[in-house]
Motif scaffolding. Structure first.
Motif, PDB file in Angstrom:
ATOM      1  N   SER A  64     -11.007 -13.662 -10.923  1.00 31.25           N
ATOM      2  CA  SER A  64     -12.459 -13.841 -11.159  1.00 31.25           C
ATOM      3  C   SER A  64     -12.944 -14.518 -10.039  1.00 31.25           C
ATOM      4  O   SER A  64     -14.115 -14.357  -9.716  1.00 31.25           O
ATOM      5  N   GLN A  65     -12.221 -15.217  -9.107  1.00 32.91           N
ATOM      6  CA  GLN A  65     -12.726 -15.829  -7.908  1.00 32.91           C
ATOM      7  C   GLN A  65     -13.003 -14.978  -6.769  1.00 32.91           C
ATOM      8  O   GLN A  65     -13.914 -15.019  -6.093  1.00 32.91           O
ATOM      9  N   ASN A  66     -12.492 -13.677  -6.919  1.00 35.81           N
ATOM     10  CA  ASN A  66     -12.432 -12.826  -5.904  1.00 35.81           C
ATOM     11  C   ASN A  66     -13.068 -11.238  -6.465  1.00 35.81           C
ATOM     12  O   ASN A  66     -13.229 -10.359  -5.922  1.00 35.81           O
ATOM     13  N   ASN A  67     -13.527 -11.534  -7.480  1.00 36.77           N
ATOM     14  CA  ASN A  67     -14.289 -10.229  -8.260  1.00 36.77           C
ATOM     15  C   ASN A  67     -13.217  -9.010  -8.226  1.00 36.77           C
ATOM     16  O   ASN A  67     -13.749  -7.975  -7.455  1.00 36.77           O
ATOM     17  N   CYS A  68     -12.116  -9.235  -8.376  1.00 40.63           N
ATOM     18  CA  CYS A  68     -11.039  -7.914  -8.293  1.00 40.63           C
ATOM     19  C   CYS A  68     -10.142  -7.719  -9.509  1.00 40.63           C
ATOM     20  O   CYS A  68     -10.152  -8.589 -10.347  1.00 40.63           O
ATOM     21  N   LYS A  69      -9.438  -6.837  -9.343  1.00 41.54           N
ATOM     22  CA  LYS A  69      -8.567  -6.503 -10.203  1.00 41.54           C
ATOM     23  C   LYS A  69      -7.068  -6.333  -9.814  1.00 41.54           C
ATOM     24  O   LYS A  69      -6.854  -5.705  -8.835  1.00 41.54           O
ATOM     25  N   ILE A  70      -5.984  -7.075 -10.466  1.00 35.16           N
ATOM     26  CA  ILE A  70      -4.799  -7.180  -9.867  1.00 35.16           C
ATOM     27  C   ILE A  70      -4.083  -6.440 -11.076  1.00 35.16           C
ATOM     28  O   ILE A  70      -3.913  -6.448 -12.080  1.00 35.16           O
ATOM     29  N   ASN A  71      -3.230  -5.318 -10.382  1.00 35.92           N
ATOM     30  CA  ASN A  71      -2.304  -4.458 -11.154  1.00 35.92           C
ATOM     31  C   ASN A  71      -0.917  -4.774 -10.696  1.00 35.92           C
ATOM     32  O   ASN A  71      -0.631  -4.619  -9.772  1.00 35.92           O
ATOM     33  N   LEU A  72      -0.209  -5.624 -11.650  1.00 37.40           N
ATOM     34  CA  LEU A  72       1.219  -5.773 -11.481  1.00 37.40           C
ATOM     35  C   LEU A  72       2.138  -4.879 -12.193  1.00 37.40           C
ATOM     36  O   LEU A  72       1.949  -4.347 -13.286  1.00 37.40           O
ATOM     37  N   SER A  73       3.322  -4.382 -11.229  1.00 36.18           N
ATOM     38  CA  SER A  73       4.178  -3.496 -11.827  1.00 36.18           C
ATOM     39  C   SER A  73       5.397  -4.273 -11.490  1.00 36.18           C
ATOM     40  O   SER A  73       5.657  -5.182 -10.699  1.00 36.18           O
ATOM     41  N   TYR A  74       6.510  -3.951 -12.407  1.00 37.40           N
ATOM     42  CA  TYR A  74       7.659  -4.989 -12.470  1.00 37.40           C
ATOM     43  C   TYR A  74       8.842  -4.035 -11.875  1.00 37.40           C
ATOM     44  O   TYR A  74       9.306  -2.888 -12.354  1.00 37.40           O
ATOM     45  N   MET A  75       9.776  -4.870 -11.124  1.00 32.51           N
ATOM     46  CA  MET A  75      11.295  -4.124 -10.833  1.00 32.51           C
ATOM     47  C   MET A  75      12.240  -4.813 -11.877  1.00 32.51           C
ATOM     48  O   MET A  75      11.972  -5.946 -12.278  1.00 32.51           O
ATOM     49  N   SER A  76      13.240  -3.900 -11.773  1.00 33.49           N
ATOM     50  CA  SER A  76      14.284  -4.568 -12.802  1.00 33.49           C
ATOM     51  C   SER A  76      15.557  -4.979 -11.851  1.00 33.49           C
ATOM     52  O   SER A  76      16.218  -5.650 -12.534  1.00 33.49           O
ATOM     53  N   ASP A  77      15.180  -4.699 -10.448  1.00 30.82           N
ATOM     54  CA  ASP A  77      16.474  -5.298  -9.817  1.00 30.82           C
ATOM     55  C   ASP A  77      15.904  -5.197  -8.168  1.00 30.82           C
ATOM     56  O   ASP A  77      15.004  -4.485  -8.057  1.00 30.82           O
ATOM     57  N   ASN A  78      16.909  -5.875  -7.322  1.00 35.62           N
ATOM     58  CA  ASN A  78      16.182  -5.552  -6.108  1.00 35.62           C
ATOM     59  C   ASN A  78      16.265  -4.216  -5.503  1.00 35.62           C
ATOM     60  O   ASN A  78      15.572  -3.949  -4.517  1.00 35.62           O
ATOM     61  N   ALA A  79      17.062  -3.210  -6.112  1.00 36.65           N
ATOM     62  CA  ALA A  79      17.278  -1.868  -5.472  1.00 36.65           C
ATOM     63  C   ALA A  79      15.936  -1.311  -5.706  1.00 36.65           C
ATOM     64  O   ALA A  79      15.333  -0.538  -4.834  1.00 36.65           O
ATOM     65  N   ASP A  80      15.040  -1.684  -6.763  1.00 38.23           N
ATOM     66  CA  ASP A  80      13.843  -1.097  -7.053  1.00 38.23           C
ATOM     67  C   ASP A  80      12.764  -1.358  -5.640  1.00 38.23           C
ATOM     68  O   ASP A  80      12.040  -0.477  -5.311  1.00 38.23           O
ATOM     69  N   ALA A  81      13.072  -2.647  -5.296  1.00 40.72           N
ATOM     70  CA  ALA A  81      11.700  -2.929  -4.207  1.00 40.72           C
ATOM     71  C   ALA A  81      12.276  -2.409  -3.133  1.00 40.72           C
ATOM     72  O   ALA A  81      11.293  -1.989  -2.156  1.00 40.72           O
ATOM     73  N   ILE A  82      13.531  -2.349  -2.699  1.00 38.73           N
ATOM     74  CA  ILE A  82      14.108  -1.702  -1.409  1.00 38.73           C
ATOM     75  C   ILE A  82      13.672  -0.314  -1.379  1.00 38.73           C
ATOM     76  O   ILE A  82      13.140   0.356  -0.396  1.00 38.73           O
ATOM     77  N   THR A  83      13.792   0.369  -2.574  1.00 35.50           N
ATOM     78  CA  THR A  83      13.487   1.802  -2.434  1.00 35.50           C
ATOM     79  C   THR A  83      12.028   2.106  -2.464  1.00 35.50           C
ATOM     80  O   THR A  83      11.505   3.006  -1.714  1.00 35.50           O
ATOM     81  N   LYS A  84      11.167   1.204  -2.867  1.00 36.64           N
ATOM     82  CA  LYS A  84       9.624   1.287  -2.851  1.00 36.64           C
ATOM     83  C   LYS A  84       9.194   0.951  -1.417  1.00 36.64           C
ATOM     84  O   LYS A  84       8.655   1.837  -0.730  1.00 36.64           O
ATOM     85  N   LEU A  85       9.845   0.040  -0.883  1.00 32.54           N
ATOM     86  CA  LEU A  85       9.710  -0.155   0.581  1.00 32.54           C
ATOM     87  C   LEU A  85       9.764   0.721   1.615  1.00 32.54           C
ATOM     88  O   LEU A  85       9.203   1.092   2.499  1.00 32.54           O
ATOM     89  N   THR A  86      11.163   1.171   1.552  1.00 30.12           N
ATOM     90  CA  THR A  86      11.569   2.210   2.454  1.00 30.12           C
ATOM     91  C   THR A  86      11.021   3.635   2.214  1.00 30.12           C
ATOM     92  O   THR A  86      11.404   4.443   2.915  1.00 30.12           O
ATOM     93  N   ALA A  87      10.458   3.947   1.064  1.00 33.23           N
ATOM     94  CA  ALA A  87      10.002   5.159   0.629  1.00 33.23           C
ATOM     95  C   ALA A  87       8.502   5.041   0.753  1.00 33.23           C
ATOM     96  O   ALA A  87       7.771   6.127   0.270  1.00 33.23           O
ATOM     97  N   GLY A  88       7.761   4.402   1.549  1.00 30.65           N
ATOM     98  CA  GLY A  88       6.464   4.266   2.009  1.00 30.65           C
ATOM     99  C   GLY A  88       5.740   3.299   0.888  1.00 30.65           C
ATOM    100  O   GLY A  88       4.906   3.960   0.297  1.00 30.65           O
TER     101      GLY A  88
END
Length: 355
Positions: A64-88
């Motif tokens: 509301s404050q920034n007139n924007c939309k936040i899209n949340l996606s969820y990880m099931s474990d730390n490997a998910d985040a590492i894979t996302k980061l290292t794959a661009g």
């Protein structure tokens, strides 16, 4: 918020970065200069993080404050985040949540971009002792990992990690998951460095954990298992312990005599190539605002590295028995173990399949 490292960081860091998108608000037109194009505020922010770990009201207020939309996606474990980061990761996300154990390798590999902390002035509210790779991340919440037991039903007194392999606790323990959460307690129990890179010591920790596994009734959902009687002991995070202890007054944090407990941090990073850096920085400044984070702590009562937010939080949060214990003076931190992560992963997979 359950951790399970299915991939090794040393392996995924070998992956090349995908082609990066434009930084900031967008790309520069061909033949043009970035200064020739007026900046336009981003209206979309893509975040990848743990589920049920941030207030819906906080998200709605920021939108509301920034007139924007936040899209949340969820990880099931730390490997998910590492894979996302290292794959661009910047191709899809503007903010990704990771933890302190992997920051050195992520920075060295160029997978996260340097922050402009001048655009995140509220970050100064974070205690200096809790920063990891300060120019590349903003700490969100932190988690003490300790033992909680039901004083009415637990058959033994628990004063150290070795008590968790007592046969009297067979089928009585609910536990967190993940190689870098479980192996450290075994290493401490055996008198080793919780961040050991010695394969013989890690192998010995694996043997200790096979005995621990015999006493485990469930992985995850510690608060539910403690309150419904499925387990009388839990190795869990302080926020989860807070929920459980709020529902059942016979639960208490086990009083360890000497063993240290793990203190870990969940951090936000901006992946290299993120497209909406301006809005990502605004969000990081927003969640480090003391009043905003204080409200978030009412719903997610984990330990907080933001001293000003803790001071602004309710009395019930500040006096929560789940965080009122002597362990705060006897902790260890996860460290980046480099190539030894492959060893941890191999033994962890053996543990999970019961070899």
């Amino acid at each position: 918020m359950k951790r399970f490292l299915a991939l090794t960081l040393s392996l995924v860091l070998a992956l090349p970065l995908a082609a990066c998108g434009g930084s900031g608000n967008g790309s520069t037109p061909a033949g043009g200069n970035a200064t020739d194009v007026p900046a336009e505020a981003s209206t979309e922010l893509n975040i990848y993080m743990w589920q049920q770990y941030i207030s819906d009201a906080l998200i709605a207020d920021f939108e509301s404050q920034n007139n924007c939309k936040i899209n949340l996606s969820y990880m099931s474990d730390n490997a998910d985040a590492i894979t996302k980061l290292t794959a661009g990761g910047g191709q899809e996300y503007d903010l990704i949540m990771t933890c302190d154990a992997y920051m050195d390798s992520l920075v060295a590999g160029g997978y996260v971009q340097k922050l402009n902390l001048d655009n995140i002035p509220n970050s100064s509210n974070i205690n200096e002792a809790y920063w990891t790779a300060k120019d590349y991340c903003v700490p969100y919440l932190m988690n003490y990992i300790y033992v909680v037991n039901n004083t009415e039903t637990c058959p033994i007194e628990i004063t150290c990690y070795n008590d968790l392999i007592d046969p009297a606790l067979k089928g009585q323990i609910s536990t967190i998951d993940g190689a870098r959460n479980l192996f450290p307690i075994a290493l401490v129990a055996l008198g080793y460095d919780p961040n050991s890179t010695n394969e013989q010591e890690i192998a010995a920790a694996y043997e200790w954990l096979t005995k621990y596994n015999d006493n485990v009734v469930a992985y995850g959902a510690a608060e539910q298992n403690l309150t419904n009687g499925t387990a009388c002991v839990a190795l869990t995070y302080d926020g989860n312990a807070s929920w459980a202890m709020g529902d059942k007054n016979t639960l208490k944090v086990a009083d360890f005599e000497s063993d240290p407990v793990q203190l870990g941090f969940d951090l936000y990073v901006i992946p290299t190539g993120a497209k909406h850096v301006d809005l990502a920085e605004k969000f990081l400044n927003y969640i480090t605002d003391p009043q905003v984070m204080a409200k978030n702590l009412e719903e997610f009562p984990y330990s907080c590295p933001n001293d000003a937010a803790v001071a602004a939080a309710s009395e019930s949060y500040r006096n929560d028995p789940a965080r009122d214990f002597s362990y705060k003076e006897n902790v260890f931190f996860q460290k980046d173990v480099g190539d030894a992560l492959t060893i941890y992963n191999d033994y962890y997979q053996k543990l999970k399949v019961g070899e």
